[in-house]
Scaffold this motif. Structure first.
Motif, PDB file in Angstrom:
ATOM      1  N   ARG A 113      25.192  21.320  16.948  1.00 52.48           N
ATOM      2  CA  ARG A 113      24.803  22.253  15.689  1.00 52.48           C
ATOM      3  C   ARG A 113      24.429  23.598  16.325  1.00 52.48           C
ATOM      4  NH1 ARG A 113      26.004  25.760  12.252  1.00 52.48           N
ATOM      5  NH2 ARG A 113      24.694  26.017  10.585  1.00 52.48           N
ATOM      6  N   GLU A 114      23.660  23.714  17.231  1.00 56.24           N
ATOM      7  CA  GLU A 114      23.060  25.102  17.777  1.00 56.24           C
ATOM      8  C   GLU A 114      24.288  25.777  18.342  1.00 56.24           C
ATOM      9  OE1 GLU A 114      20.005  26.327  21.408  1.00 56.24           O
ATOM     10  OE2 GLU A 114      20.797  24.544  21.395  1.00 56.24           O
ATOM     11  N   ARG A 115      25.026  25.011  19.395  1.00 59.71           N
ATOM     12  CA  ARG A 115      25.973  25.687  19.924  1.00 59.71           C
ATOM     13  C   ARG A 115      27.160  26.054  19.166  1.00 59.71           C
ATOM     14  NH1 ARG A 115      27.441  26.083  25.439  1.00 59.71           N
ATOM     15  NH2 ARG A 115      24.914  26.322  25.458  1.00 59.71           N
ATOM     16  N   HIS A 147      27.041  27.172  16.077  1.00 59.43           N
ATOM     17  CA  HIS A 147      26.501  28.419  15.537  1.00 59.43           C
ATOM     18  C   HIS A 147      26.591  29.493  16.185  1.00 59.43           C
ATOM     19  CE1 HIS A 147      24.237  30.449  12.231  1.00 59.43           C
ATOM     20  NE2 HIS A 147      23.475  31.001  13.168  1.00 59.43           N
ATOM     21  N   ALA A 148      26.040  29.348  17.321  1.00 57.75           N
ATOM     22  CA  ALA A 148      26.122  30.420  18.236  1.00 57.75           C
ATOM     23  C   ALA A 148      27.305  30.949  18.412  1.00 57.75           C
ATOM     24  CB  ALA A 148      25.437  30.143  19.768  1.00 57.75           C
ATOM     25  N   GLU A 165      22.494  20.448   6.620  1.00 54.80           N
ATOM     26  CA  GLU A 165      22.209  20.614   8.167  1.00 54.80           C
ATOM     27  C   GLU A 165      21.221  19.271   8.165  1.00 54.80           C
ATOM     28  OE1 GLU A 165      21.208  23.758  10.327  1.00 54.80           O
ATOM     29  OE2 GLU A 165      21.944  25.441   9.212  1.00 54.80           O
ATOM     30  N   ASP A 180      30.845  25.471  11.427  1.00 53.63           N
ATOM     31  CA  ASP A 180      29.654  26.048  11.152  1.00 53.63           C
ATOM     32  C   ASP A 180      29.280  25.939   9.880  1.00 53.63           C
ATOM     33  OD1 ASP A 180      27.121  27.411  12.081  1.00 53.63           O
ATOM     34  OD2 ASP A 180      28.145  29.100  11.097  1.00 53.63           O
ATOM     35  N   ARG A 204      26.269  20.141  23.675  1.00 54.12           N
ATOM     36  CA  ARG A 204      26.756  21.722  23.647  1.00 54.12           C
ATOM     37  C   ARG A 204      28.187  21.547  24.175  1.00 54.12           C
ATOM     38  NH1 ARG A 204      21.212  21.293  26.041  1.00 54.12           N
ATOM     39  NH2 ARG A 204      20.130  22.382  24.490  1.00 54.12           N
ATOM     40  N   ALA A 211      21.767  17.962  16.945  1.00 49.70           N
ATOM     41  CA  ALA A 211      21.253  19.218  17.150  1.00 49.70           C
ATOM     42  C   ALA A 211      21.674  20.295  18.048  1.00 49.70           C
ATOM     43  CB  ALA A 211      19.555  19.195  17.081  1.00 49.70           C
ATOM     44  N   ALA A 212      21.991  19.789  19.399  1.00 49.83           N
ATOM     45  CA  ALA A 212      22.365  20.572  20.255  1.00 49.83           C
ATOM     46  C   ALA A 212      23.940  20.922  19.927  1.00 49.83           C
ATOM     47  CB  ALA A 212      22.594  19.922  21.566  1.00 49.83           C
TER      48      ALA A 212
END
Length: 443
Positions: free
Chosen positions: A150-152, A154-155, A404, A397, A370, A147-148
């Protein structure tokens, strides 16, 4: 991943065959170094896993033809090649800032991005098992990492600014990452020099012992000639102080880590940026190794891009690490590619020995997710390398966005399966080693 359904004897033979391909030549040249390496690997399943990237990629061989989240672009990303939970730590970047990030780029190459995150996820399963965490807790840790990441990613793909996704520094890191940075900050160049050198006749020289090996005149000449070639590979910004490159002493090195057994290496003492003895600099020159992942990448454009393994290591590290070591360069010695970099006084590895609380482990794993994403995003079309002429963060991404929910599940399933495989392989390896079954390595 499907675990090979082999008997213990069959798996043992497979392990020996992989070892022969990966280590055979070096083992024959220096069996004593490999006895040390293998005894370290015998200590635990995690130590075995650290030393067997060659076996890991052999087991992933089917993914050369594709797999979940892999397409033409996401299969061609700058990858670390040996991403596990202990290959993170501190370094002083080219701007003089202490940073916590991925380290040790000896195995870096171009390949599928999922190979990095699968290798890391399996290492989490091994650490979690060693700390007696339940299967459910290990699953959650891997999902947290996914999840971390994926989040980074995407950002970064969305164009996040530096202040929105800052690196881990003394101002931004927390927990064990901040602890490592603070420890690094307490270290000094003088402390490093004091541990390796002494003052003789008003000049600094390497001390005897401690792994230092005196060189004969012919070897010293060859190393100094290779050093001259190395200077030509440094960026212009690193050549601003010509006096910094005056060689004061050269020695051979013993006592290398698990990954570098049998590889010749040298330490070189340089003047530094002033006449003051406390500003001297130690760099190392070591024969670069063939990365395990390269044996399973068939793309000729990738293979032909690199002059030799020293060149490959340096280009990969510069691609993957923002503001890399200004002393980082390559050269050749006796026809073999060499990696050259500073022996940094500010390098502190992440120490997992006291990270036991599940919540703290989860926070660390998220930060490492991250850091992994930032590393993958650093090396793309803006890095100036024609091998990866597109935005890797946008490619990754888009691939993850297609499923996801399945991303974390894929990594968790793989982590449990390969963690179990590595624990079983470790026992097989120990029995092979202690019973003298590894060719060329008498006990």
């Amino acid at each position: 991943m499907p675990v090979p359904q082999l008997s213990t004897e069959e798996r043992g033979e497979e392990i020996l065959a992989v070892f022969d391909t990966a280590f055979g030549e070096l083992l024959a040249a220096d069996p004593a170094a490999f006895r040390v390496k293998f005894r370290k690997m015998a200590a635990s399943a995690f130590a075995f896993y650290r030393g067997t990237a060659c076996l890991f990629y052999k087991d992933l061989e089917d993914e050369r033809r594709g797999g979940p989240y892999l397409d033409e672009r996401t299969s061609r990303v700058w990858v670390h090649g040996d991403l596990h939970a202990e290959n993170f730590g501190t370094y002083m970047d080219a701007n003089g800032r202490l940073v916590f990030n991925v380290n040790d780029f000896d195995e870096a190459y171009v390949g599928p991005f999922t190979w990095d995150i699968k290798r890391f996820s399996a290492s989490v399963a091994l650490i979690g098992y060693a700390k007696a965490l339940s299967d459910g807790q290990i699953t959650e840790l891997v999902r947290t990492y996914a999840a971390a990441y994926r989040e980074r990613i995407h950002a970064l793909a969305a164009g996040a600014k530096d202040d929105e996704v800052p690196p881990f520094t003394l101002d931004t890191a927390e927990g064990p990452l901040l602890g490592a940075l603070r420890t690094a900050r307490s270290l000094t160049r003088f402390g490093l020099l004091d541990s390796m050198t002494e003052i003789r006749d008003f000049e600094r020289r390497f001390s005897e012992g401690g792994g230092a090996v005196e060189l004969d005149a012919a070897t010293r000449y060859k190393v100094l000639d290779a050093f001259d070639g190395y200077l030509e590979t440094l960026p212009e910004s690193s050549l601003a102080r010509p006096d910094s490159y005056r060689v004061k002493d050269v020695v051979g090195r013993r006592g290398v880590g698990i990954g570098s057994a049998g590889l010749p290496s040298y330490n070189i003492l340089l003047e530094g940026n002033s006449d003051a003895l406390e500003n001297d600099v130690v760099i190392y020159m070591k024969q670069a190794q063939t990365p395990a992942v390269s044996r399973h990448i068939t793309d000729r454009a990738v293979r032909d891009y690199f002059r030799h393994e020293g060149h490959r290591t340096v280009i990969s590290q510069r691609a993957l690490q923002a503001h890399a070591d200004p002393w980082l360069g390559w050269t050749e010695l006796d026809g073999a590619g060499q990696l050259v970099a500073e022996v940094s006084p500010y390098a502190v590895d992440l120490d997992w020995s006291d990270i036991d609380d599940p919540e703290e482990i989860s926070a660390v794993v998220a930060d490492l997710g991250r850091a992994t994403a930032t590393m993958h995003a650093a090396a793309d079309d803006s890095s100036g390398h024609s091998l990866v002429p597109y935005s890797t963060e946008r490619a990754i991404d888009a691939a993850i966005a297609a499923d996801e929910e399945g991303f974390g599940e894929l990594l968790a399933e793989f982590a449990h399966a390969y963690g179990a495989r590595a624990r079983a392989d470790h026992q097989i390896f120990v029995d092979l080693f202690r019973n003298g079954r590894i060719p060329g390595l008498a006990l």
